[in-house]
Design an enzyme around this catalytic site. Structure first.
Site, mmCIF file in Angstrom:
data_model
loop_
_atom_site.group_PDB
_atom_site.id
_atom_site.type_symbol
_atom_site.label_atom_id
_atom_site.label_comp_id
_atom_site.label_asym_id
_atom_site.label_seq_id
_atom_site.Cartn_x
_atom_site.Cartn_y
_atom_site.Cartn_z
ATOM 1 N N LYS A 107 0.829 -1.210 0.000
ATOM 2 C CA LYS A 107 0.000 0.000 0.000
ATOM 3 C C LYS A 107 0.865 1.263 0.000
ATOM 4 O O LYS A 107 0.632 2.187 -0.780
ATOM 5 C CB LYS A 107 -0.892 0.009 1.253
ATOM 6 C CG LYS A 107 -1.598 1.327 1.508
ATOM 7 C CD LYS A 107 -2.557 1.250 2.672
ATOM 8 C CE LYS A 107 -1.994 1.605 4.007
ATOM 9 N NZ LYS A 107 -1.565 3.001 4.193
ATOM 10 N N ASN A 108 1.866 1.284 0.883
ATOM 11 C CA ASN A 108 2.641 2.519 1.016
ATOM 12 C C ASN A 108 3.577 2.765 -0.160
ATOM 13 O O ASN A 108 4.200 3.819 -0.247
ATOM 14 C CB ASN A 108 3.429 2.520 2.334
ATOM 15 C CG ASN A 108 2.498 2.636 3.519
ATOM 16 O OD1 ASN A 108 1.357 3.084 3.381
ATOM 17 N ND2 ASN A 108 2.956 2.222 4.693
ATOM 18 N N CYS B 124 -5.352 12.461 12.054
ATOM 19 C CA CYS B 124 -5.924 11.130 11.882
ATOM 20 C C CYS B 124 -5.911 10.417 13.210
ATOM 21 O O CYS B 124 -5.532 10.979 14.223
ATOM 22 C CB CYS B 124 -5.159 10.343 10.823
ATOM 23 S SG CYS B 124 -3.603 9.703 11.421
ATOM 24 N N ARG C 277 -1.294 14.984 11.867
ATOM 25 C CA ARG C 277 -0.439 14.601 10.732
ATOM 26 C C ARG C 277 -0.129 15.851 9.920
ATOM 27 O O ARG C 277 -0.700 16.073 8.857
ATOM 28 C CB ARG C 277 -1.143 13.541 9.897
ATOM 29 C CG ARG C 277 -0.312 12.281 9.927
ATOM 30 C CD ARG C 277 -1.027 11.056 9.668
ATOM 31 N NE ARG C 277 -0.050 10.071 9.200
ATOM 32 C CZ ARG C 277 -0.350 8.841 8.883
ATOM 33 N NH1 ARG C 277 -1.565 8.431 8.949
ATOM 34 N NH2 ARG C 277 0.588 8.016 8.490
ATOM 35 N N ASP D 87 4.751 1.147 12.025
ATOM 36 C CA ASP D 87 3.639 0.329 11.545
ATOM 37 C C ASP D 87 3.666 -1.097 12.108
ATOM 38 O O ASP D 87 2.662 -1.810 12.015
ATOM 39 C CB ASP D 87 3.672 0.237 10.007
ATOM 40 C CG ASP D 87 3.064 1.468 9.361
ATOM 41 O OD1 ASP D 87 2.421 2.259 10.069
ATOM 42 O OD2 ASP D 87 3.235 1.635 8.136
ATOM 43 N N ARG E 240 -8.308 -0.926 4.997
ATOM 44 C CA ARG E 240 -7.480 0.089 4.332
ATOM 45 C C ARG E 240 -6.120 -0.468 3.907
ATOM 46 O O ARG E 240 -5.501 0.069 2.981
ATOM 47 C CB ARG E 240 -7.259 1.302 5.263
ATOM 48 C CG ARG E 240 -8.412 2.266 5.264
ATOM 49 C CD ARG E 240 -8.037 3.578 5.928
ATOM 50 N NE ARG E 240 -6.708 4.002 5.554
ATOM 51 C CZ ARG E 240 -5.701 4.209 6.408
ATOM 52 N NH1 ARG E 240 -5.869 4.048 7.698
ATOM 53 N NH2 ARG E 240 -4.527 4.574 5.973
HETATM 54 C C1 UD1 Z 1 4.749 7.304 8.416
HETATM 55 C C2 UD1 Z 1 5.959 6.417 8.663
HETATM 56 C C3 UD1 Z 1 6.049 5.446 7.536
HETATM 57 C C4 UD1 Z 1 4.739 4.682 7.478
HETATM 58 C C5 UD1 Z 1 3.546 5.638 7.350
HETATM 59 C C6 UD1 Z 1 2.210 4.938 7.415
HETATM 60 C C7 UD1 Z 1 8.056 7.030 9.722
HETATM 61 C C8 UD1 Z 1 9.205 7.966 9.758
HETATM 62 N N1 UD1 Z 1 7.145 7.243 8.765
HETATM 63 O O1 UD1 Z 1 4.927 7.971 7.181
HETATM 64 O O2 UD1 Z 1 7.143 4.579 7.705
HETATM 65 O O3 UD1 Z 1 4.749 3.806 6.404
HETATM 66 O O4 UD1 Z 1 3.586 6.559 8.411
HETATM 67 O O5 UD1 Z 1 1.861 4.591 8.729
HETATM 68 O O6 UD1 Z 1 7.973 6.114 10.511
HETATM 69 N N2 UD1 Z 1 5.929 15.346 10.317
HETATM 70 C C9 UD1 Z 1 5.889 16.714 10.547
HETATM 71 N N3 UD1 Z 1 5.661 17.552 9.483
HETATM 72 C C10 UD1 Z 1 5.481 17.096 8.222
HETATM 73 C C11 UD1 Z 1 5.518 15.704 7.987
HETATM 74 C C12 UD1 Z 1 5.744 14.855 9.078
HETATM 75 O O7 UD1 Z 1 6.033 17.151 11.672
HETATM 76 O O8 UD1 Z 1 5.288 17.908 7.301
HETATM 77 C C13 UD1 Z 1 6.149 14.406 11.445
HETATM 78 C C14 UD1 Z 1 4.929 13.546 11.704
HETATM 79 O O9 UD1 Z 1 4.010 14.152 12.586
HETATM 80 C C15 UD1 Z 1 5.533 12.305 12.308
HETATM 81 C C16 UD1 Z 1 6.903 12.201 11.618
HETATM 82 O O10 UD1 Z 1 7.169 13.502 11.093
HETATM 83 O O11 UD1 Z 1 5.763 12.458 13.695
HETATM 84 C C17 UD1 Z 1 6.952 11.172 10.504
HETATM 85 O O12 UD1 Z 1 6.008 11.518 9.545
HETATM 86 P P1 UD1 Z 1 6.050 10.991 8.042
HETATM 87 O O13 UD1 Z 1 7.216 10.093 7.822
HETATM 88 O O14 UD1 Z 1 5.821 12.116 7.134
HETATM 89 O O15 UD1 Z 1 4.745 10.157 8.074
HETATM 90 P P2 UD1 Z 1 4.216 9.378 6.929
HETATM 91 O O16 UD1 Z 1 4.676 9.830 5.605
HETATM 92 O O17 UD1 Z 1 2.762 9.275 7.211
#
Ligand code: UD1
Length: 421
Positions: A22-23, A116, A121, A305, A397
């Site tokens: 998915k990711n 979420c 997020r 995850d 999902r």
């Molecule tokens: C995250 C996971 C990813 C997983 C996905 C789905 C990590 C580093 N990332 O990716 O492995 O596949 O969830 O569950 O484990 N953040 C900010 N500002 C931003 C973007 C992110 O502060 O603009 C923070 C988020 O709040 C979070 C961290 O950075 O604490 C990691 O976020 P990010 O890697 O962007 O999350 P996903 O892409 O959702």
């Protein structure tokens, strides 16, 4: 209301193939709009978020349809550069379309994806990076109005190795003139897959999988055929299911290299795991023991995850295991549900301590998020009696058909409809 009914107590045996990731497929679907040709995605998982991405692509003017297990996207007809609020809200990762639409159209109009179930997020890093590339982004009433008639390559330093921000900026940078370097980039395998897909389309990108990704923008891209990688978290789920229930299973197409922190944890707990180029096998005959602290971290660290899933596998282990969740602020919502099944888990802030119990028992429980829901399945197949799992929308999902997969491995699990009382 849909429910999963799980009769615990059977060991797992047999082999199954692992669905596409998915990711990985979601950012690649966003990337399809960077070219004006046809993309064929093989091994594409049939998931709700994939359906939502298809609807977003169609809304933008692209053509998308299934041919067996392949998804075919033709983005030559793209004519719209906005995404409706309803579609944006359906999928948390919809923000990933922003960089791609900007690269293709020079403007974009979409709504702000909210928080979420795992906590806030934010997308501030995505927006800051896009602004550095030259995008003018105005936020108004939850909508993002973006203008970027001409983006220029830049050196962008991410303050956190965010997966989503890295992907968004890679896509935008394909449409920027000159060289973009993204420092402190996320190193997840899905980033490498996005690079591989884009290279297949003719893009010049290097460094994915390391902390610096470099994109030579401004190339004209063409379509290509690409095979989606196996889902490493689905693989972790079924390995944990076998660790939890006992038995011997084999996952075809699974690659251990992408999940070595999880397999190391399961080995430490007492499982035997072997892998080769065709897949990975796990055997668990004796009881499990507790393991050293599990701390979630960006890749190559322990994946957030897999936190809930590994926790569920260790509920009956000998001794106590400490978990530390460092990525999301609200990622222990499965704990209350596992406690209903007899688990001994204490949470304090970002730390959870699991003390193994002799037995778990079936109970009515509710999935509160995707991987938390999968963790309930992992616990239920090792619990005495019947567990009734609701909240299946979350599980759907990320899992094409968890009922099919676990029952092929010998679990007593059925999906049923019940009127809410
Ligand atoms: C995250 C996971 C990813 C997983 C996905 C789905 C990590 C580093 N990332 O990716 O492995 O596949 O969830 O569950 O484990 N953040 C900010 N500002 C931003 C973007 C992110 O502060 O603009 C923070 C988020 O709040 C979070 C961290 O950075 O604490 C990691 O976020 P990010 O890697 O962007 O999350 P996903 O892409 O959702």
């Amino acid at each position: 209301m849909s429910l999963l009914l799980v009769e615990g107590g059977r060991t797992l045996t047999g082999e199954i193939a692992i669905q596409g990731a998915k990711n990985s497929v979601l950012p690649i679907l966003a990337a399809t709009i960077l070219n004006r040709g046809e993309t064929v995605l093989r091994g594409c998982p049939r998931l709700r978020d994939v359906d939502t991405s298809i609807r977003i692509l169609q809304h933008l003017g692209c053509e998308a349809h299934w041919e067996g297990e392949a998804l075919v996207v033709d983005s030559s007809g793209l004519h719209n550069c906005g995404i409706s609020d309803i579609l944006m809200r359906e999928m948390r990762s919809s923000a990933i379309f922003l960089g791609a639409i900007l690269a293709r159209c020079g403007q974009a109009d979409l709504s702000y994806p909210g928080g979420c179930e795992l906590g806030p997020r934010p997308i501030d890093l995505h927006l800051a990076g896009l602004r550095e590339l030259g995008a003018d982004i105005q936020e108004e009433g939850g909508r993002l109005h973006c203008q970027a008639p001409q983006m220029h390559g830049r050196e962008i330093v991410l303050s956190l190795p965010s997966v989503g921000a890295t992907e968004n900026l890679m896509l935008a940078a394909c449409g920027a003139e000159g060289t973009t370097s993204i420092y402190n980039a996320a190193r997840e395998p899905e980033i490498e897959e996005l690079q591989n897909y884009l290279r297949g389309c003719g893009a010049e990108i290097s460094g994915a999988g390391t902390s610096t990704v470099t994109v030579e923008g401004g190339r004209t891209l063409h379509g290509c055929t690409y095979t989606i990688m196996p889902d490493r978290i689905v693989m972790a789920t079924y390995l944990c299911a076998a660790a939890s229930a006992g038995g011997e299973i084999r996952l075809l197409g699974a690659r251990e290299g992408h999940l070595s922190t999880v397999t190391a944890a399961l080995r430490e707990a007492g499982c035997t795991i072997t892998g080769d180029e065709t897949g990975i096998a796990l055997r668990r005959s004796g009881g499990l023991k507790s393991i050293r602290p599990v701390r979630t971290a960006p890749y190559p660290g322990f994946p957030t995850d897999a936190q809930a899933i590994v926790m569920a596998a260790l509920l009956r282990s000998r001794g106590a295991t400490v978990f530390e969740e460092n990525i999301f602020t609200n990622r222990y919502r499965h704990v209350d549900e596992l406690v209903r099944m007899g688990a001994d888990i204490r949470v304090s802030g970002r730390v959870a301590v699991v003390t193994g119990v002799k037995r778990l028992h079936g109970a009515p429980v509710r999935a509160t998020d995707l991987r938390g829901g999968a963790a309930l399945c992992v616990a239920a197949i090792a619990a005495e009696g019947m567990t009734e799992i609701s909240g299946l929308d979350h599980i759907d999902r990320g899992y094409e058909d968890i009922t099919r997969d676990l029952s092929r491995l010998g679990a007593a699990i059925v999906r049923t409809e019940k009127e809410p009382v």
